[in-house]
Design an enzyme around this catalytic site. Structure first.
Site, PDB file in Angstrom:
ATOM      1  N   GLN A  20      -5.104  -1.722   9.676  1.00  0.00           N
ATOM      2  CA  GLN A  20      -4.803  -2.983   8.990  1.00  0.00           C
ATOM      3  C   GLN A  20      -5.322  -4.150   9.843  1.00  0.00           C
ATOM      4  OE1 GLN A  20      -3.338  -3.373   5.848  1.00  0.00           O
ATOM      5  NE2 GLN A  20      -3.881  -5.512   6.132  1.00  0.00           N
ATOM      6  N   LYS A  44       0.846  -1.208   0.000  1.00  0.00           N
ATOM      7  CA  LYS A  44       0.000   0.000   0.000  1.00  0.00           C
ATOM      8  C   LYS A  44       0.872   1.247   0.000  1.00  0.00           C
ATOM      9  CE  LYS A  44      -3.728  -2.542   2.146  1.00  0.00           C
ATOM     10  NZ  LYS A  44      -4.387  -2.994   3.383  1.00  0.00           N
ATOM     11  N   ASP A  78     -11.602   2.025   3.865  1.00  0.00           N
ATOM     12  CA  ASP A  78     -11.837   0.592   3.702  1.00  0.00           C
ATOM     13  C   ASP A  78     -13.331   0.312   3.517  1.00  0.00           C
ATOM     14  OD1 ASP A  78     -10.034  -1.411   3.419  1.00  0.00           O
ATOM     15  OD2 ASP A  78      -9.735  -1.815   5.559  1.00  0.00           O
TER      16      ASP A  78
END
Ligand code: NAD
Length: 284
Positions: free
Chosen positions: A98, A54, A121
Site C-alpha cells: 500500500q 480492499k 497493482d
C-alpha cells in the site's frame, strides 16, 4: 445540457459479481481460493481506509486477504525480506504494497521486488513495460477502471482527442498509454504545462488526475466532453470531492463520473480482477 452520471459503484458490483461466480467455481473444484497479501507500513489514515475497503471487497467475493500491518520504524530490508517470502509462498497469488510508504523506504525497490506474476497493482517495470508494448499483463488498477468506465458508456475512443491531466506512474502515464493503444490522440498535461485549460477545452475526453481540488472548471470543458474524475479530496465538512467542479461538469459534459462513486469503486474492482488473473495464471 445535463451530463449523464456514470455509476462506477454499480459497474464495480457487476464486475465483482462475475468474479465471485468464477472464484466459487474454482473453490467448488477443490482449489484453494485466491489470496491477496497487502503490506501496510505505518499509520497513514487514508491508507488504512483503502486497505479496509480492499479487505472488505475481498471477503465479499471469496478472495482471502492477509494484511501485514507493519510499524513505520520497520527497515526497508525487512520489507524486502517479507516480499521475498511472499514471492515464494504458493498460497499467495497477489502482493500489494500500500503506497505511500514512509520516506526511508524506496517504493521503486519495493515494487521492483515483487514477482511480476503477483504484481496485482501492475506497477513493476515488467508489467509497465508490457503495457507499453500493448502485450497482456497485469494492468494498473485505476487506469484499467477508467478504460472499463469508458467501455461501459459504449463510446469508441478511437480518433477522439483525449487529455490526461497528471503524469504519475500510478494513474496519469498508464492511462495515457492505454488510451493511446485504444486509438485516442492523447495529450498529457501536468504541473509544468502552460495554459492547461486551453488544451483541455479542445478535448472530447478529459481524465483528471492532478490531485488538485476542483482544478477543472467550466473554463476547461468543451460542451459534450466526457469527463472522468480521478481525484479524491476531503472537504472541511468531511465529504469527498474530486479534481473537477461537479456543477460545471454536470452543466457542460455529456458524461461525468462522480466523486465518490465513480473511479474509486472501479479501482478496487480492477484490483480484484487482477488477483483472479494472477491466481488463474498459475493453472495455465
Ligand atoms: P500524483 O501526485 O502522483 O500526480 C499528480 C500529477 O498531477 C502530477 O503528474 C502533476 O504534474 C500533475 N499536476 C499537479 N498539479 C497540476 C496542475 N495544477 N495542473 C496540471 N497538472 C497538475 O497523484 P496520483 O497518484 O496520480 O493521484 C492523482 C489524484 O487521484 C489524487 O487526488 C489521488 O488521491 C487520486 N487517486 C484516486 C484513485 C481512485 O481510485 N479514485 C486512485 C489513485 C489516485
Amino acid at each position: 445540457m445535463t451530463a449523464i452520471l456514470i455509476d462506477g459503484k454499480q459497474l464495480a458490483f457487476k464486475i465483482q459479481d462475475e468474479l465471485k461466480f468464477k472464484i466459487k467455481n474454482h473453490v467448488s473444484n477443490l482449489r484453494r481460493p485466491p489470496c491477496l497479501a497487502v503490506i501496510l507500513v505505518g499509520e497513514d489514515p487514508a491508507s488504512r481506509v483503502y486497505v479496509h475497503h480492499k479487505e472488505k471487497v475481498c471477503s465479499e467475493i471469496g478472495i482471502k486477504s492477509k494484511t501485514y500491518r507493519l510499524p513505520s520504524s520497520i527497515s526497508q530490508d525487512d520489507v524486502l525480506k517479507l516480499i521475498k517470502e511472499l514471492n515464494h509462498d504458493q498460497a499467495i497469488h497477489g502482493i500489494l504494497p500500500q503506497l505511500p510508504m514512509p520516506t526511508h523506504i524506496d517504493k521503486v525497490l519495493i515494487v521492483g521486488a515483487i514477482t511480476p506474476t503477483k504484481d496485482v497493482d501492475g506497477l513493476s517495470f515488467h508489467n509497465q513495460g508490457r503495457l507499453s508494448w500493448n502485450l497482456p499483463s497485469l494492468r494498473p488498477c485505476t487506469p484499467s477502471g477508467i478504460l472499463e468506465i469508458i467501455k461501459s458508456i459504449d463510446v469508441n475512443v478511437s480518433g477522439k482527442n483525449a487529455v490526461v491531466i497528471g503524469r504519475s506512474i500510478l494513474v496519469g502515464l498508464p492511462t495515457a498509454t492505454m488510451l493511446t493503444h485504444a486509438g485516442a490522440t492523447v495529450t498529457t498535461v501536468h504541473s509544468k504545462t502552460n495554459m492547461p485549460n486551453e488544451i483541455c477545452r479542445s478535448a472530447d475526453l478529459i481524465v483528471a488526475a492532478a490531485g488538485v481540488k476542483h482544478l477543472v472548471n467550466r473554463e476547461w470543458i468543451k460542451k459534450g466532453a466526457i469527463i472522468i474524475d480521478v481525484g479524491i479530496h476531503r472537504t472541511p465538512d468531511g465529504k469527498l470531492t474530486g479534481d473537477v467542479n461537479p456543477e460545471d461538469a454536470m452543466e457542460l459534459a455529456s458524461h461525468f463520473t462522480p466523486v465518490p462513486g465513480g473511479v474509486g469503486p472501479m479501482t478496487i474492482a480492477m484490483l480484484m480482477k487482477n488477483c483472479l488473473e494472477a491466481y488463474e495464471h498459475r493453472f495455465i
